[in-house]
Design a protein around this motif. Structure first.
Motif, mmCIF file in Angstrom:
data_model
loop_
_atom_site.group_PDB
_atom_site.id
_atom_site.type_symbol
_atom_site.label_atom_id
_atom_site.label_comp_id
_atom_site.label_asym_id
_atom_site.label_seq_id
_atom_site.Cartn_x
_atom_site.Cartn_y
_atom_site.Cartn_z
ATOM 1 N N ILE A 30 16.407 -30.090 3.679
ATOM 2 C CA ILE A 30 16.337 -29.756 2.252
ATOM 3 C C ILE A 30 14.890 -29.851 1.785
ATOM 4 C CG2 ILE A 30 16.963 -30.584 -0.069
ATOM 5 C CD1 ILE A 30 19.731 -31.289 1.120
ATOM 6 N N GLY A 31 14.437 -28.784 1.142
ATOM 7 C CA GLY A 31 13.068 -28.718 0.634
ATOM 8 C C GLY A 31 12.047 -28.284 1.666
ATOM 9 N N GLU A 81 14.641 -26.941 -3.973
ATOM 10 C CA GLU A 81 15.390 -28.102 -3.482
ATOM 11 C C GLU A 81 16.825 -28.108 -4.005
ATOM 12 O OE1 GLU A 81 13.349 -31.897 -3.719
ATOM 13 O OE2 GLU A 81 11.413 -30.863 -3.602
ATOM 14 N N HIS A 84 18.825 -25.609 -2.050
ATOM 15 C CA HIS A 84 19.119 -26.133 -0.716
ATOM 16 C C HIS A 84 20.277 -27.124 -0.762
ATOM 17 C CE1 HIS A 84 14.817 -25.320 1.084
ATOM 18 N NE2 HIS A 84 15.390 -24.216 0.603
ATOM 19 N N ARG A 85 20.225 -28.027 -1.721
ATOM 20 C CA ARG A 85 21.297 -29.023 -1.831
ATOM 21 C C ARG A 85 22.644 -28.363 -2.152
ATOM 22 N NH1 ARG A 85 16.881 -32.083 -3.304
ATOM 23 N NH2 ARG A 85 16.840 -34.089 -2.252
ATOM 24 N N THR A 165 17.900 -33.813 -6.730
ATOM 25 C CA THR A 165 16.527 -33.320 -6.615
ATOM 26 C C THR A 165 15.605 -34.125 -7.518
ATOM 27 O OG1 THR A 165 17.212 -31.097 -5.967
ATOM 28 C CG2 THR A 165 15.037 -31.302 -6.987
ATOM 29 N N ARG A 169 12.503 -36.361 -6.220
ATOM 30 C CA ARG A 169 11.137 -36.085 -6.683
ATOM 31 C C ARG A 169 10.543 -37.301 -7.390
ATOM 32 N NH1 ARG A 169 9.121 -31.056 -6.597
ATOM 33 N NH2 ARG A 169 7.970 -31.342 -8.554
#
Length: 187
Positions: A30-31, A81, A84-85, A165, A169
């Motif tokens: 992810i990311g 992100e 992706h999640r 996310t 972050r």
């Protein structure tokens, strides 16, 4: 022994986590730049579409340093992100084959959840200018329109992905987005 007693060996569930690449490997991507390449392996029926997403992601990522306002970069990184999640969760819950179409449909909810409408117009235009035209026509256009008309279908999934996310972050000391849904409620 189990087979002799019960007549058959236990079978692993047919859900995605037992597929290749392993769910934990996909989740670990992810990311990262290889995420959509791994999605192509996990969802071979849509491998070509996921491989195109590798290039789309690269185009957006390469453009991020050029955004004049930091909110635009935060938004772009957070969208990546969050997408992706959400894709990982869809794949885990429903297995391959249907994931790509749902992935496209949930884009409008991701945009809104990450505050697209609260970005300055110049930032919005900068980000939109990096959108590959093939991503918003044909079958994708139909799915995007469906997602815009019915974002509630994906709202729980998208908000959970966006929250993860934000938490990720924050742990890294990076700025986070604000929910466009929350901003709208406060107005």
């Amino acid at each position: 022994m189990f087979k002799r007693i019960f007549g058959s060996a236990p079978q692993p569930p047919s859900s995605y986590p037992s597929s290749k690449p392993a769910y934990k490997d996909l989740k670990a991507s992810i990311g990262k730049d290889d995420f959509y390449a791994k999605m192509a392996e996990a969802d071979p029926a849509n491998a070509g579409k996921w491989k195109e997403m590798v290039q789309v992601q690269k185009q957006f990522k390469d453009a991020e340093p050029s955004y004049s306002q930091p909110e635009a970069r935060t938004y772009s990184e957070s969208n990546r992100e969050t997408l992706h999640r959400a894709a990982t969760k869809l794949l885990k819950d429903q297995g391959p084959d249907r994931v790509y179409d749902d992935f496209i449909r949930l884009h409008p909810a991701v945009f809104k959840e990450n505050g697209a409408c609260s970005l300055p117009l110049r930032s919005q235009v900068s980000i939109l200018s990096n959108t590959k035209p093939t991503m918003v026509n044909g079958e994708n256009a139909k799915h995007l329109l469906t997602g815009m008309k019915n974002d509630a279908q994906y709202l729980d999934l998208v908000q959970a992905a966006a929250q993860k996310t934000r938490e990720s972050r924050q742990k890294e000391g990076k700025p986070v987005t604000l929910s466009g849904y929350t901003i709208r409620k406060q107005e």
